[in-house]
Design a protein around this motif. Structure first.
Motif, PDB file in Angstrom:
ATOM      1  N   GLN A  88       0.828  -1.203   0.000  1.00  0.00           N
ATOM      2  CA  GLN A  88       0.000   0.000   0.000  1.00  0.00           C
ATOM      3  C   GLN A  88       0.864   1.255   0.000  1.00  0.00           C
ATOM      4  O   GLN A  88       0.596   2.215  -0.716  1.00  0.00           O
ATOM      5  CB  GLN A  88      -0.909  -0.002   1.232  1.00  0.00           C
ATOM      6  N   GLY A 106      -2.808  -3.729  -2.265  1.00  0.00           N
ATOM      7  CA  GLY A 106      -2.910  -3.246  -0.894  1.00  0.00           C
ATOM      8  C   GLY A 106      -3.893  -4.057  -0.064  1.00  0.00           C
ATOM      9  O   GLY A 106      -4.660  -4.882  -0.588  1.00  0.00           O
ATOM     10  N   THR A 129      -4.125  -0.241  -5.168  1.00  0.00           N
ATOM     11  CA  THR A 129      -4.006   0.212  -3.783  1.00  0.00           C
ATOM     12  C   THR A 129      -5.174   1.104  -3.388  1.00  0.00           C
ATOM     13  O   THR A 129      -5.038   1.978  -2.535  1.00  0.00           O
ATOM     14  CB  THR A 129      -2.676   0.969  -3.567  1.00  0.00           C
ATOM     15  N   THR A 170      -1.845   3.315   5.583  1.00  0.00           N
ATOM     16  CA  THR A 170      -1.809   2.055   4.836  1.00  0.00           C
ATOM     17  C   THR A 170      -3.109   1.269   4.933  1.00  0.00           C
ATOM     18  O   THR A 170      -3.423   0.478   4.039  1.00  0.00           O
ATOM     19  CB  THR A 170      -0.659   1.158   5.341  1.00  0.00           C
TER      20      THR A 170
END
Length: 439
Positions: A88, A106, A129, A170
């Protein structure tokens, strides 16, 4: 574009927290649903998924080392996918630095992994992501089988923005999965053999929802609903944040027998000044008061925590305040780490970083105190008779390994089987485990 045969075998290697373990299991289920099989131990896999954790020190560089080790003696490599929090955070950079990586996905997009692997087999490299957490869970297959213990992610993301932590960047903002979806997934886990379910979240006690009658509930309401499942014996949850702890959840520890007497509640430091610099939003005193309320509700509760030593600007006196917290609490278990700067976090740009040698020395002192208290807790357990959930066979014939209600590892000999709850007298304590005798 060069093409590769569609992979028939896979291996998912997960690093870091329990949520990564859960994500790794779900990715394996996704790949299995596409007809792939998990590679046997020691065999090469056609596809390797590195499910990464950004909390680890030098996490990004370790990913590239892991990628390099996948190169075979004949110069070839499996099809490599990098998933998780490093994927990510680093996305396109991984693609640029590691040509052997064909897929970067991600933690909120891994439901697209089979599609991306198929594209990779046709020669297309891809990165995903985005963070549509609800879309991910809706796309995952139903749980089919599990061991005696299972993880269930109920909440993801974090809105707390501790200055040392990359999770908000993240994993995204806090989201709670719907109550009915969680109960359904739990029932599938139980039908597959789970006797114990651990509810997971970055801030698991921030979970909120509406029950099957439309009433607003918190984590305690979900725990009570799962406790009504007759074949489920134990419920745990991790990791909690002090600011999300409610009166109702504290009360549940004294009222729900299946909710185990164990609480993991990170404090991180024993200095109010350092806690403020960390943006922890609690004080040492408010934290200790919370623990005391849990002990009133459940007197036999075992306590666990997280600690960071060497946060920027931490003085020797402030570190000694952390040792005072350890002495005051008497943790049954704990995790401790040296501060490590994470790119993009506010703490990484703070002044007065503590020298590595000082952090090393402080960590050794902290861990000595934590290990002392863990062993003391184990010694105090000797003579108790408790139920142990058998998780696997031991190293010796007739030996079994399992967990006590207080999350202690217990080994014993006798007539048992994996998934059984057996009554055991705890007869001898070591620093990390206890030996027992079947009652």
């Amino acid at each position: 574009m060069a093409t590769n045969p569609a992979p028939k075998t896979f291996r998912v290697k997960s690093f870091g927290c329990q949520m990564n373990v859960y994500d790794g299991e779900r990715m394996a289920e996704l790949l299995g649903a596409e007809g792939m099989t998990a590679a046997a131990e020691g065999d090469d896999a056609d596809l390797v998924v590195l499910n990464t954790c950004h909390i680890r020190e030098k996490a990004t560089e370790k990913v590239y080392s892991d990628i390099g080790r996948l190169r075979r003696d004949d110069g070839t490599s499996p099809l490599i996918a990098v998933a998780g929090c490093v994927a990510q955070a680093e996305g396109e950079e991984i693609m640029a630095r590691a040509p052997s990586v064909k897929v970067v996905v991600g933690p909120q997009s891994y439901h697209r992994l089979p599609e991306m692997v198929a594209d990779a087999a046709s020669g297309k490299r891809s990165t995903e992501t985005d963070m549509p957490a609800e879309a991910k869970f809706a796309a995952l297959p139903k749980r089919r089988k599990s061991g005696p213990t299972a993880f269930l992610t109920v909440q993801e993301g974090c809105d707390k923005f501790c200055t040392y932590c990359v999770v908000p960047y993240t994993r995204g903002a806090e989201i709670s999965r719907p109550f009915v979806d969680l109960v359904e997934e739990a029932k599938h886990l139980i039908a597959g053999g789970a006797r114990e379910i651990t509810l997971l979240g970055q801030n698991v006690n921030a979970w909120t929802g509406e029950d099957d009658r439309g009433r607003p509930v918190g984590l305690e309401g979900l725990a009570r609903a799962l406790a009504a499942e007759p074949d489920l014996a134990r419920i745990r949850y991790t990791t909690s944040h002090p600011n999300d702890m409610t009166d109702a959840l504290i009360a549940a520890h004294g009222e729900v027998d299946k909710l185990m007497p164990f609480l993991h509640l990170p404090v991180q430091a024993g200095s109010d000044r350092i806690l403020k610099a960390m943006n922890r939003s609690h004080t040492v005193d408010s934290y200790l008061q919370l623990l005391e309320r849990f002990r009133v509700a459940r007197p036999d509760i075992a306590l666990s925590g997280d600690f960071i030593v060497g946060f920027p600007g931490e003085t020797e006196a402030e570190f000694e305040e952390t040792l005072k917290v350890v002495d005051a609490v008497g943790y049954a278990q704990a995790f401790s780490f040296k501060y490590s700067p994470r790119p993009g976090t506010p703490a990484a740009t703070m002044a007065d970083h503590v020298p590595a040698s000082v952090m090393d020395e402080r960590l050794q002192r902290l861990q000595a105190a934590l290990n002392r208290d863990q062993w003391a807790f184990n010694k105090a357990s000797v003579g108790k008779i408790c139920e142990v959930l058998v998780e696997r066979k031991g190293k010796h014939p007739g030996q079994w390994l399992g967990k006590s209600p207080w999350l202690q590892s217990v080994h014993f000999f006798g007539d048992a089987h994996i998934g059984a709850l057996v009554r055991v007298e705890l007869v001898e304590a070591g620093p990390n485990s206890l030996s027992g005798r079947l009652v």
